[in-house]
Design a protein around this motif. Structure first.
Motif, PDB file in Angstrom:
ATOM      1  N   SER A  65       0.840  -1.208   0.000  1.00 24.46           N
ATOM      2  CA  SER A  65       0.000   0.000   0.000  1.00 24.46           C
ATOM      3  C   SER A  65       0.870   1.252   0.000  1.00 24.46           C
ATOM      4  O   SER A  65       0.545   2.246  -0.642  1.00 24.46           O
ATOM      5  N   PHE A  66       1.976   1.206   0.768  1.00 27.52           N
ATOM      6  CA  PHE A  66       2.857   2.375   0.852  1.00 27.52           C
ATOM      7  C   PHE A  66       3.475   2.672  -0.514  1.00 27.52           C
ATOM      8  O   PHE A  66       3.544   3.820  -0.946  1.00 27.52           O
ATOM      9  N   ALA A  67       3.909   1.613  -1.202  1.00 22.84           N
ATOM     10  CA  ALA A  67       4.505   1.804  -2.536  1.00 22.84           C
ATOM     11  C   ALA A  67       3.488   2.442  -3.471  1.00 22.84           C
ATOM     12  O   ALA A  67       3.825   3.316  -4.278  1.00 22.84           O
ATOM     13  N   ARG A  68       2.220   2.011  -3.345  1.00 24.97           N
ATOM     14  CA  ARG A  68       1.192   2.576  -4.215  1.00 24.97           C
ATOM     15  C   ARG A  68       0.950   4.053  -3.905  1.00 24.97           C
ATOM     16  O   ARG A  68       0.737   4.856  -4.804  1.00 24.97           O
ATOM     17  N   LEU A  69       1.001   4.409  -2.614  1.00 22.16           N
ATOM     18  CA  LEU A  69       0.846   5.828  -2.218  1.00 22.16           C
ATOM     19  C   LEU A  69       1.963   6.674  -2.825  1.00 22.16           C
ATOM     20  O   LEU A  69       1.730   7.765  -3.347  1.00 22.16           O
ATOM     21  N   VAL A  70       3.197   6.173  -2.721  1.00 17.09           N
ATOM     22  CA  VAL A  70       4.352   6.915  -3.255  1.00 17.09           C
ATOM     23  C   VAL A  70       4.228   7.041  -4.771  1.00 17.09           C
ATOM     24  O   VAL A  70       4.497   8.093  -5.347  1.00 17.09           O
ATOM     25  N   THR A  71       3.776   5.971  -5.419  1.00 11.15           N
ATOM     26  CA  THR A  71       3.607   6.004  -6.878  1.00 11.15           C
ATOM     27  C   THR A  71       2.592   7.070  -7.266  1.00 11.15           C
ATOM     28  O   THR A  71       2.814   7.846  -8.196  1.00 11.15           O
ATOM     29  N   GLU A  72       1.465   7.119  -6.541  1.00 13.10           N
ATOM     30  CA  GLU A  72       0.438   8.153  -6.803  1.00 13.10           C
ATOM     31  C   GLU A  72       1.055   9.544  -6.727  1.00 13.10           C
ATOM     32  O   GLU A  72       0.831  10.398  -7.573  1.00 13.10           O
ATOM     33  N   TYR A  73       1.838   9.735  -5.646  1.00  5.89           N
ATOM     34  CA  TYR A  73       2.457  11.051  -5.433  1.00  5.89           C
ATOM     35  C   TYR A  73       3.442  11.364  -6.573  1.00  5.89           C
ATOM     36  O   TYR A  73       3.488  12.479  -7.078  1.00  5.89           O
ATOM     37  N   THR A  74       4.219  10.352  -6.979  1.00  8.47           N
ATOM     38  CA  THR A  74       5.209  10.529  -8.047  1.00  8.47           C
ATOM     39  C   THR A  74       4.526  10.905  -9.357  1.00  8.47           C
ATOM     40  O   THR A  74       4.937  11.834 -10.040  1.00  8.47           O
ATOM     41  N   VAL A  75       3.455  10.176  -9.668  1.00 11.04           N
ATOM     42  CA  VAL A  75       2.719  10.442 -10.923  1.00 11.04           C
ATOM     43  C   VAL A  75       2.187  11.867 -10.905  1.00 11.04           C
ATOM     44  O   VAL A  75       2.320  12.613 -11.883  1.00 11.04           O
ATOM     45  N   ARG A  76       1.632  12.254  -9.767  1.00 13.87           N
ATOM     46  CA  ARG A  76       1.049  13.599  -9.658  1.00 13.87           C
ATOM     47  C   ARG A  76       2.125  14.662  -9.834  1.00 13.87           C
ATOM     48  O   ARG A  76       1.945  15.644 -10.533  1.00 13.87           O
ATOM     49  N   SER A  77       3.273  14.427  -9.167  1.00 18.48           N
ATOM     50  CA  SER A  77       4.365  15.402  -9.224  1.00 18.48           C
ATOM     51  C   SER A  77       4.959  15.472 -10.623  1.00 18.48           C
ATOM     52  O   SER A  77       5.270  16.548 -11.129  1.00 18.48           O
ATOM     53  N   ASN A  78       5.114  14.302 -11.263  1.00 17.54           N
ATOM     54  CA  ASN A  78       5.668  14.278 -12.629  1.00 17.54           C
ATOM     55  C   ASN A  78       4.766  15.011 -13.602  1.00 17.54           C
ATOM     56  O   ASN A  78       5.215  15.738 -14.480  1.00 17.54           O
ATOM     57  N   SER A  79       3.429  14.824 -13.393  1.00 13.13           N
ATOM     58  CA  SER A  79       2.497  15.481 -14.314  1.00 13.13           C
ATOM     59  C   SER A  79       2.588  16.989 -14.167  1.00 13.13           C
ATOM     60  O   SER A  79       2.488  17.732 -15.120  1.00 13.13           O
ATOM     61  N   SER A  80       2.828  17.462 -12.905  1.00 10.66           N
ATOM     62  CA  SER A  80       2.952  18.919 -12.705  1.00 10.66           C
ATOM     63  C   SER A  80       4.268  19.418 -13.280  1.00 10.66           C
ATOM     64  O   SER A  80       4.344  20.495 -13.856  1.00 10.66           O
ATOM     65  N   ALA A  81       5.327  18.603 -13.140  1.00  8.79           N
ATOM     66  CA  ALA A  81       6.624  19.029 -13.677  1.00  8.79           C
ATOM     67  C   ALA A  81       6.580  19.050 -15.195  1.00  8.79           C
ATOM     68  O   ALA A  81       7.201  19.887 -15.843  1.00  8.79           O
ATOM     69  N   GLY A  82       5.789  18.107 -15.722  1.00  8.95           N
ATOM     70  CA  GLY A  82       5.648  18.074 -17.170  1.00  8.95           C
ATOM     71  C   GLY A  82       4.898  19.239 -17.676  1.00  8.95           C
ATOM     72  O   GLY A  82       5.066  19.671 -18.779  1.00  8.95           O
TER      73      GLY A  82
END
Length: 1273
Positions: A1256-1273
């Motif tokens: 579950s923790f890995a999935r939370l971090v992945t969600e955060y990463t995807v969100r952050s990458n989309s903003s950086a993009g």
């Protein structure tokens, strides 16, 4: 403001939690008063049905009939407001005189009618003494004509009937006027409270404003009951002098001179009383203000172990208040003494004058003169109370007028354009704004921007850069220095600090709008509230406690967002709403709400989360109150440094996630040795968002499942124990027999002096006197002086005992409130506590001791009169006994209704205060939704609900008095006035003693465990390692609510950093509360360094732990008092802590430095700065165990990074437990604990958990990463 407003639905606004269903708007019981005929009105027969019902069952609010339209709060307010506008004229400034004029003219018909009734009463009451001499002569056989005796008796009888009916109706109508006046003033104060400017709010805090509404409006209402007393005294004294002239001739001149002399003597005492009353009210304001603030922040006080320090502050403030109270009471006692002595002094002077002037005195004339002195005594005896009442009313009118004169929000700050009239939604040109107009540095400078319809605008910047102020300037909340602001369309606002009303979830979301089920359901879905509602015992009908106490921070924020969405406004302003929710929920909200439901709306959002910026059409970068950059994400990224810094800080924080994924940390082995390797609970279905706080649906759907219960009220007779506890509170009741003894002695001397004069005087002018004139007067004066000393002694003893009782009850109540567990504050709206601390305490301070003594004294007096009369004519006892028996039966028949009506008054007052306090704290939100009119209506309905039992209680009292007086007159007893007085005093005392009953309720609240257990105190070095071990921990918030933590077992290794994550409502904050013993576990235990925390004192535990709470709290005072309330640290240490938490420079800029002012709730500091102050507190405390509960939710990423760095540097050897919504805050932790539905789902090092991609923790971090990458993009 007509009475027939729009009809609300059954459970509209605050009905359900406040008054239990339909009780708010009132029952459909027919109002018998409106349709009563003249006979029914004169005899108060329209009350009979309610009194009869009250005798059969315990009355509830729905049994109490509606008010007449003329008595409703709507009508009272409308009439008063119109007259006030006329009185103020073009100046539109409220003065005390204008306020007084408006009150008089709004009820002039009733005032005129009661004045005529009072005059009629005055003339009727003088007929008895006027005819006494003729009656005595007639009995002695000196009648002037045939049937003179019968005519005299008939005249006595008619006069008594007129006196009785006129007095009862006069009293009733003045109380009715008082009720209307109070309703009008409360409505006026409420409306003013909602429109105050920010500077005015800093001048008058919520506690002070509530005091103006509760105490001052009550004082004016009480004065209305006695408004005719000042001129009535004059009329009665003049009529008395006419009779005296008939009996004693020119000696009346000396009597007049003596009376005037006494009245002049009271003037200095009156002025002293006014001065002491003003000081007393100011002290009470200060105490109520402090109490209100403490109740709001009780959780943080208990977490820090500061509650007893703050209690000592309240006791100190009460010490000042008690000083003025003591002076006021002793001055009142002196006034009372002067006036009680005055008739004795006047009668002695008159009889001495008669002797010197050789005026012949016979028994008839002396009895007539004594009866006349009684009238003078009754009139003059009322003067101290009248003067006191006038003084109190004048002070209260001044305070209300000064409050109504405070500045409102500037009406011209915003230029509002009609909906659809422009393509520009928000436009600001050359805007300069300042929260403090006296400050040379404006809060916002040179603000220029334009927002077109349908645009998404993001506002970003570091802590204190002016983001929230910019949104406030669009709302018109911040004073404008120059520039223009244009707004086209309706607006909705989501504040940074959630404002939630007491009421159901549904009521909070609908916020006055009609239910549209389809829209409602789609909004619940968008705000991730569906699953929360499934878990809640009553779904969306669950009652939310005061300030959303039974919801997590994230749930409050999401309900706030749902409320804004449901309004379907044109313009939406969001002040960092995503900070209080976890990463996944934040993404969902942004996508579903801002990008989904609001895709066609104009949205402006302030945020610290850089990942939400790329979706904006326009980004405004704030720094030091200026917009330093404006444009699209990619455009401004390359055009300046401020935005670059924010993005860089975000990327730095985010890069931690990558480094964590690279490999295992050194400390992984420790977790394995501890046996705390990754665990996964396969049984529990993982939910997106669960609220464990209010439990599950299997808890049943009875009302006991709700957190906030209806206010407890005693039922049935006020127990003797209440009186006994009241009387024996001070000096174990030693003063009671002393006071009674002095009163008996006084009564004996009074009767003796009158008996002596009647016995010693000749029957007629021709008869021989029993004793010489000199002996007659000398003995009379001696007896009079003796009775005067008794009056003085009685007054001093009474005030001493009354003051002592009030002080002891106050201390006991406050001590019990402060020692109550947090569950008491969660389930008790502060309005209930404030009601006892203000209204009930005022009654105990000022009037209850007087009422109890009046009843005892009137009984003694009545027995004395009966004893004298039975000596003269024993047959009187034969008539008196059955009359008294019938009177007692009537009193018993009446009191069951009156008692419950008085209790209902007390219970119905708390919702008025509660609603007012809540409305004041949410005034910005209410104004931003343009909902002032609806809240005004709710206030009116609550006022009517309070006034109904008050009005019918007043009617019930007159119903009783008219029957007892009529009964006595029918039997020809001149005791009638005294019997009525005794019964009236008894009933009044029974009604008022309920204040003591309510205070005593709060002196027996179940207390928290001991603060210190001397036999089990930990070493001064504890905890030295900081290892926290939790074994099978089960926690529930109340016996009738389900488990929140369900068998939780884990260990937080000493000196390590543990991050706790989980969806909103998974039990994270509850675990922290269990650690601090804010809530005691149902089962299981927590040990720190091997010591079970449940066996040591609460202060020993809380003083050794540190916490930065979820809601950053600052108290009114100074920077120093906020950082170090217990005054344990030096200035150097405080400055060092301020520098470490990045606030040193900010405080140095301020003129007063460490003594810089902090406003109520820290309003003059930004949310982020308040959070940094909380960090400063823990840096000073230097505990071995530190808890961060969403501690960086209100700060930008750059400041968050600085805080994390500060914590790493200064708490590297401490156990740090972090609850965070930002994944970056826990990525550098040694361990991560992931909670789900109150159980441990995963517990291991971040690196180990990230290795398992399905965790579950890995999935939370992945969600955060995807969100952050989309903003950086």
């Amino acid at each position: 403001m007509g009475f027939s407003g729009k009809k609300e639905g059954r459970k509209s606004i605050l009905e359900e939690p406040l008054l239990n269903g339909d009780a708010l708007v009132g029952s459909e019981t027919v109002n018998s008063y409106s349709n009563a005929g003249i006979f029914s009105i004169l005899t108060f027969s329209w009350m009979s049905s309610l009194v009869s019902l009250g005798n059969k069952k315990t009355l509830d609010l729905e049994d109490v009939p509606q008010l007449d339209i003329g008595d409703s709060a709507y009508e009272s307010f409308r009439a008063f407001k119109n007259k006030l506008e006329v009185a103020c004229g073009i100046s539109n400034r409220v003065t005390t005189l204008n306020l007084f004029k408006a009150l008089i003219f709004s009820a002039w018909k009733e005032i005129l009618l009661t004045a005529l009734l009072a005059l009629l009463y005055a003339f009727a009451s003088i007929i008895g003494p006027y005819l006494i001499n003729d009656f005595v002569q007639c009995l002695n056989g000196s009648g002037e004509f045939r049937h003179e005796g019968s005519i005299l008796v008939s005249a006595f009888l008619v006069a008594k009937l007129v006196e009785c009916f006129s007095q009862r109706y006069w009293f009733f109508k003045t109380r009715q006027v008082g009720m209307r006046v109070r309703a009008a003033l409360v409505a006026m104060i409420f409306d003013k409270g909602l429109s105050l400017s920010c500077q005015s709010r800093q001048e008058k805090t919520s506690g002070e404003i509530i005091n103006v509404m509760t105490v001052d409006a009550d004082r004016i209402s009480e004065f209305c009951c006695d408004m005719h007393d000042p001129w009535m005294v004059f009329v009665q004294v003049v009529l008395a002098f006419v009779i005296l002239y008939k009996n004693v001739g020119l000696a009346v001149i000396v009597t007049l001179f003596a009376t005037v002399l006494l009245m002049l003597a009271i003037i200095p005492l009156g002025k002293l009383q006014e001065k002491f009353q003003e000081k007393l009210m100011a002290s009470k304001d200060t105490r109520m203000k402090a109490t209100s603030e403490i109740l709001r922040n009780m959780r943080i006080l208990k977490l820090q172990g500061w509650e007893m320090k703050f209690l000592s502050k309240i006791i100190e403030i009460r010490g000042t208040e008690a000083g003025w109270l003591r002076k006021y009471l002793y001055t009142s006692a002196m006034s009372s003494f002067v006036f009680s002595v005055s008739p004795i002094f006047v009668s002695a002077v008159t009889f001495v004058s008669c002797m010197l002037l050789a005026v012949p005195l016979d028994a008839g004339k002396i009895l007539s003169a004594i009866a006349t002195f009684r009238i003078i005594q009754a009139s003059i005896y009322c003067i101290p109370e009248t003067v006191s009442m006038m003084v109190q009313a004048k002070v209260s009118l001044d305070r209300i007028a000064s409050f109504l004169c405070l500045d409102d929000l500037q009406p011209d700050v915003i230029e509002k354009l009609p909906r659809g009239s422009s393509t520009t939604a928000i436009e600001m040109a050359d805007g300069n704004f300042s929260w403090d107009l006296s400050s040379p540095n404006p809060t916002l400078r040179d603000i220029n921007f334009k927002v077109f319809n349908g645009m998404r605008v993001a506002v970003c910047g570091t802590v204190g850069s002016g983001k929230s102020s910019l949104l406030s300037s669009i709302l018109g909340e911040i004073p404008k220095i120059s520039g223009t602001v244009k707004l086209c369309g309706t607006k909705a606002y989501v504040a940074q600090s959630p404002w939630i009303q007491s009421g159901t979830v549904e009521e909070n979301i609908l916020f006055g709008k009609e239910m549209n089920r389809e829209r409602y359901e789609s909004i619940l879905e968008a705000c991730s509230l569906k699953k929360d509602l499934e878990i809640l015992s009553f779904g969306d009908q669950t009652v939310i406690g005061e300030r959303g106490i039974n919801l997590s921070g994230g749930q409050k924020q999401r309900i706030q967002i749902a409320r804004a969405l449901y309004q379907d406004a044109d313009i939406y302003l969001f002040d960092d709403p995503f900070s209080a929710v976890d990463a996944h929920t934040g993404s969902h909200l942004f996508k579903e709400c801002l990008l989904g439901l609001l895709s066609s709306k104009t949205v402006m959002y302030a945020t610290h989360q850089v990942e939400f910026l790329s979706a904006a059409d326009l980004i405004l970068v704030m720094k030091d109150g200026r917009i330093t950059q404006a444009g699209k994400y990619n455009d401004i990224l390359s055009s300046g440094t401020d935005f670059m810094e924010l993005v860089r800080a975000h990327k730095e924080a985010f890069s931690t996630a990558s480094s964590e994924e690279a490999g295992l940390s050194e400390k992984d082995c420790i977790s394995k040795k501890d046996g705390n390797s990754e665990t996964s609970n396969g049984v529990l279905e993982k939910e997106e968002s669960r609220d464990i706080k209010d439990g599950e649906t299997d808890d049943g759907v009875g009302p006991r499942g709700q957190l906030v219960q209806e206010e407890e009220r005693e039922k049935g007779k006020v127990g003797f124990s209440v009186y006994w506890r009241y009387l024996t509170t001070a000096y174990r009741g030693a003063f009671v027999p002393l006071i009674l003894l002095v009163q008996i002695l006084f009564q004996t001397l009074q009767i003796g002096s009158n008996y002596w004069m009647a016995w010693g005087s000749p029957v007629s002018e021709e008869a021989e006197p029993a004793v010489g004139g000199t002996t007659l007067i000398t003995v009379y004066v001696a007896l009079s002086i003796g009775s005067s000393f008794c009056v003085l002694l009685r007054a001093v003893l009474l005030v001493t005992a009354g003051y002592k009782i009030a002080s002891l009850l106050f201390n006991k109540m406050y001590h019990c409130i402060f020692r109550a567990p947090m569950s008491f504050f969660d389930a008790t709206p502060s309005g209930r506590i404030l009601n006892r601390a203000s209204t009930d305490q005022s009654a105990v301070d000022m009037s209850i001791w007087s009422l109890v003594s009046s009843f005892a004294f009137s009984i003694i007096q009545l027995l004395g009169i009966v004893a004298v009369m039975s000596q003269v004519a024993w047959q009187i006892v034969v008539v008196f006994v059955p009359v008294v028996a019938i009177c007692i039966w009537y009193q018993r028949y009446y009191i069951s209704s009156a008692r419950e009506l008085a209790r209902l008054e007390g219970v119905c007052k708390a919702p008025v205060i509660q609603h007012f306090a809540e409305s004041l704290s949410g005034s910005t939100t209410i104004r931003s939704f343009d909902q002032e009119a609806r809240f005004h209506d709710t206030n009116m309905k609550l006022m009517d609900a309070f006034n109904r039992p008050k009005f019918y209680n007043s009617g019930a009292m007159e119903w009783l008095c008219i029957r007892i007086a009529g009964l006595s007159v029918t039997y020809g007893l001149n005791l009638n006035m005294f019997q009525v007085w005794v019964i009236w005093t008894l009933c009044n005392m029974e009604n008022k003693i309920i204040s003591v009953e309510r205070i005593l309720q709060y002196t027996s609240i179940q207390s928290e465990p001991p603060l210190v257990i001397e036999s089990n105190r930990p070493d001064s070095s504890w905890p030295s390692v900081g290892e926290v071990e939790i074994r099978d921990l089960q926690v529930r918030y109340a016996p009738h609510l389900p488990l929140v933590l369900r068998g939780l077992t884990c260990t937080f290794p000493g000196g390590m950093k543990t991050g706790i994550v989980g969806r909103t409502g998974s039990g994270k904050s509850t675990l922290i509360q269990a650690l601090f013993r804010i809530v005691e576990p149902t089962a299981g235990r927590i040990t720190i360094d091997g010591i079970d925390i449940s066996v040591i004192g609460l202060h020993d535990l809380r003083a050794r732990l540190s916490i930065i709470p979820q809601d950053p709290t600052m108290f009114e005072g100074t920077v120093r008092s906020n950082l170090d309330p217990l005054e344990e640290y030096t200035d150097e240490q405080i400055w060092e802590a301020l520098d470490k938490c990045q606030l040193g420079d900010e405080v140095r800029k301020k003129e007063e430095k460490l003594n810089s002012t902090v406003a109520e709730n820290g309003e003059n500091w930004s949310m982020g700065q308040r959070q940094l102050v909380c960090l400063g507190r823990v840096l000073l405390k230097k505990s071995k165990v530190l808890v961060l509960d969403e501690a960086t939710a209100s700060v930008d990423t750059a400041t968050d990074n600085l805080i994390q760095k500060t914590l790493r540097n200064h708490f590297s050897h401490c156990t740090v437990i972090t609850i965070a919504h930002r994944i970056t805050s826990v990525l550098d932790s040694d361990m991560v604990l992931l909670l789900s539905q109150g159980c441990v789902e995963e517990h291991n090092s971040p690196a180990r958990l990230l290795e398992n991609k399905s965790s579950s923790f890995a999935r939370l971090v992945t969600e955060y990463t995807v969100r952050s990458n989309s903003s950086a993009g």
